[in-house]
Design an enzyme around this catalytic site. Sequence first.
Site, PDB file in Angstrom:
ATOM      1  N   HIS A 140       0.868  -1.185   0.000  1.00 42.96           N
ATOM      2  CA  HIS A 140       0.000   0.000   0.000  1.00 42.96           C
ATOM      3  C   HIS A 140       0.904   1.234   0.000  1.00 42.96           C
ATOM      4  O   HIS A 140       2.032   1.171   0.499  1.00 42.96           O
ATOM      5  CB  HIS A 140      -0.833  -0.054   1.292  1.00 42.96           C
ATOM      6  N   ASP A 217       3.229  -4.431   8.074  1.00 45.35           N
ATOM      7  CA  ASP A 217       2.006  -3.645   7.928  1.00 45.35           C
ATOM      8  C   ASP A 217       0.836  -4.618   8.084  1.00 45.35           C
ATOM      9  O   ASP A 217       0.540  -5.398   7.181  1.00 45.35           O
ATOM     10  CB  ASP A 217       2.016  -2.983   6.535  1.00 45.35           C
ATOM     11  N   GLN A 220      -4.452  -4.998   7.075  1.00 49.90           N
ATOM     12  CA  GLN A 220      -5.499  -5.899   6.573  1.00 49.90           C
ATOM     13  C   GLN A 220      -5.512  -7.233   7.310  1.00 49.90           C
ATOM     14  O   GLN A 220      -6.380  -8.065   7.066  1.00 49.90           O
ATOM     15  CB  GLN A 220      -5.325  -6.132   5.064  1.00 49.90           C
ATOM     16  N   LYS A 243     -10.171  -0.462  10.825  1.00 44.07           N
ATOM     17  CA  LYS A 243     -10.343  -1.656   9.982  1.00 44.07           C
ATOM     18  C   LYS A 243     -10.658  -2.876  10.844  1.00 44.07           C
ATOM     19  O   LYS A 243     -11.036  -3.921  10.330  1.00 44.07           O
ATOM     20  CB  LYS A 243      -9.082  -1.920   9.162  1.00 44.07           C
ATOM     21  N   CYS A 381      -4.939   2.619  -3.491  1.00 41.46           N
ATOM     22  CA  CYS A 381      -3.680   3.121  -2.914  1.00 41.46           C
ATOM     23  C   CYS A 381      -2.570   2.094  -3.072  1.00 41.46           C
ATOM     24  O   CYS A 381      -1.733   1.906  -2.177  1.00 41.46           O
ATOM     25  CB  CYS A 381      -3.851   3.502  -1.439  1.00 41.46           C
TER      26      CYS A 381
HETATM   27  N1  C6P Z   1      -6.227   0.598   2.934  1.00 39.91           N
HETATM   28  C1  C6P Z   1      -8.139   0.256   1.477  1.00 39.91           C
HETATM   29  O1  C6P Z   1      -9.244   0.554   1.013  1.00 39.91           O
HETATM   30  P1  C6P Z   1      -4.866   3.827   7.282  1.00 39.91           P
HETATM   31  O2  C6P Z   1      -5.461   4.658   6.204  1.00 39.91           O
HETATM   32  O3  C6P Z   1      -3.662   4.487   7.921  1.00 39.91           O
HETATM   33  O4  C6P Z   1      -5.856   3.338   8.277  1.00 39.91           O
HETATM   34  O5  C6P Z   1      -4.326   2.488   6.572  1.00 39.91           O
HETATM   35  C2  C6P Z   1      -3.437   2.557   5.502  1.00 39.91           C
HETATM   36  C3  C6P Z   1      -3.197   1.201   4.948  1.00 39.91           C
HETATM   37  C4  C6P Z   1      -1.949   0.632   5.096  1.00 39.91           C
HETATM   38  N2  C6P Z   1      -1.695  -0.618   4.665  1.00 39.91           N
HETATM   39  C5  C6P Z   1      -2.631  -1.365   4.072  1.00 39.91           C
HETATM   40  C6  C6P Z   1      -2.301  -2.755   3.648  1.00 39.91           C
HETATM   41  C7  C6P Z   1      -3.920  -0.841   3.863  1.00 39.91           C
HETATM   42  O6  C6P Z   1      -4.842  -1.584   3.276  1.00 39.91           O
HETATM   43  C8  C6P Z   1      -4.201   0.486   4.298  1.00 39.91           C
HETATM   44  C9  C6P Z   1      -5.534   1.113   4.031  1.00 39.91           C
HETATM   45  C10 C6P Z   1      -7.571   1.064   2.618  1.00 39.91           C
HETATM   46  O7  C6P Z   1      -7.500  -0.705   1.057  1.00 39.91           O
HETATM   47  C11 C6P Z   1      -7.660   2.531   2.340  1.00 39.91           C
HETATM   48  S1  C6P Z   1      -6.646   3.037   0.996  1.00 39.91           S
END
Ligand code: C6P
Length: 423
Positions: A140, A217, A220, A243, A381
């Site tokens: 991401h 990370d 997910q 999430k 993203c």
């Molecule tokens: N992915 C998606 O629709 P934040 O925004 O900080 O809570 O998470 C960022 C992020 C980082 N790593 C991974 C693997 C992610 O999937 C995400 C967020 C969302 O897939 C929003 S783009």
Amino acid sequence: MSVAQVSSTHERLERAASVFDVQRVRRDFPILGTSVNGKPLVYLDNAATAQKPQAVIDAVSRYYANDNANIHRGVHYLSERATAAYEDVRRRAQVFLGAGEAREVVFVRGTTDAINLVAHSYVRPRLEAGDEVVISAMEHHSNIVPWQLACGERGARLRVVPMTQAGELMLDAYEELLNDRTKMVALGHISNALGTVNPIKEMVRTAKERGIPVLVDGAQAAPHLTIDVSDLGCDFYAVSGHKMFGPTGTGLLYGRAELLEAMSPYQGGGDMIETVSFERSTYARIPAKFEAGTPNIAGVVGLGAAIDYLLSIGRASIAKYESELLQYAVEAIGGVEGIRLVGTPRERAGVVSFLMEGIHPHDVGTIVDQEGVAIRTGHHCAQPVMDFYGIAATARASFAFYNTREEVDSLVTALGKTHELFG
Ligand code: C6P
């Protein structure tokens, strides 16, 4: 509550989690009763953000109704209550993540914030010209750009573990990338664009055998898997509260105490200092050193409720139910005329990305929305993933434990109609 008490409460909650009953679980989420365009909402955008159970909504509103005060500052009754509630969540989060100590859990705004913190405070000061940071082809943007910024400033280089057409990382190539110049490995546990579950324990071990620190990370992964950072052996693990059924603007960064202690602060301000004068300041111990300013106290309390809720459902039950649901979804979506799945990994969780012949993914998303079905379309993203497949975007259905086979059928029917109309 002590960590031992929290631990045994968590174990009791997980043991008490009886047979998984999706209809009972659905009743815990008020928003799932919503109608969209006259149809029952089918929410399949859980990878973007998950819905909140009543227990989380109530915890936030109870906090504001009964306990609201600033933390770590007052000696008065409410401040002590708020501080106790906030720090109690840290102990629950420690047990949830499998961390050895509560001080290894830093409250952050989310995964993006967590990774930026590590990139800024741990990696950047330790990078020299010619050094390398290793990430993967399916990251991401949040696990690409912070490293790029750090590398750019220090004359270091980003190296990328390649992946196959199926959307799986090439482990031999990964091993070959690691060398004396590698100062950090940062890998996604589960890809948000493809759903691939990476062999993260093995990949952490490969790096650690060479003395290289690893950040995972887990944005997910936390909603779907049992996380155990001690078992994984990683140095940092990042998750987003929203999430995993908690409030937005919350998240957890696990960091090995030794590394957190050696790091300089990320932001300066109240609560992160020990002493301040115009000449110099000294900093608080971890984790306060990384929590400058008034934090999202109500959000953290809500995150604690989300952790308890997940444990009460049972993470093993969640994983089992979701794996069957996902297998059903992959076959059903893949069977719709004109659909091509993007990414066919052997280990998958939460996500199915696809294209429909002759129609832009945005149009697919708009049309299925008319049927009450919420999916995400775009690059998610993860633009390098799109570039790899030579596409601009995908349509993505992402699942949580409250989704059902009937909802998959609704998506499939809506996709069938889309194909008939425009395919
Ligand atoms: N992915 C998606 O629709 P934040 O925004 O900080 O809570 O998470 C960022 C992020 C980082 N790593 C991974 C693997 C992610 O999937 C995400 C967020 C969302 O897939 C929003 S783009």
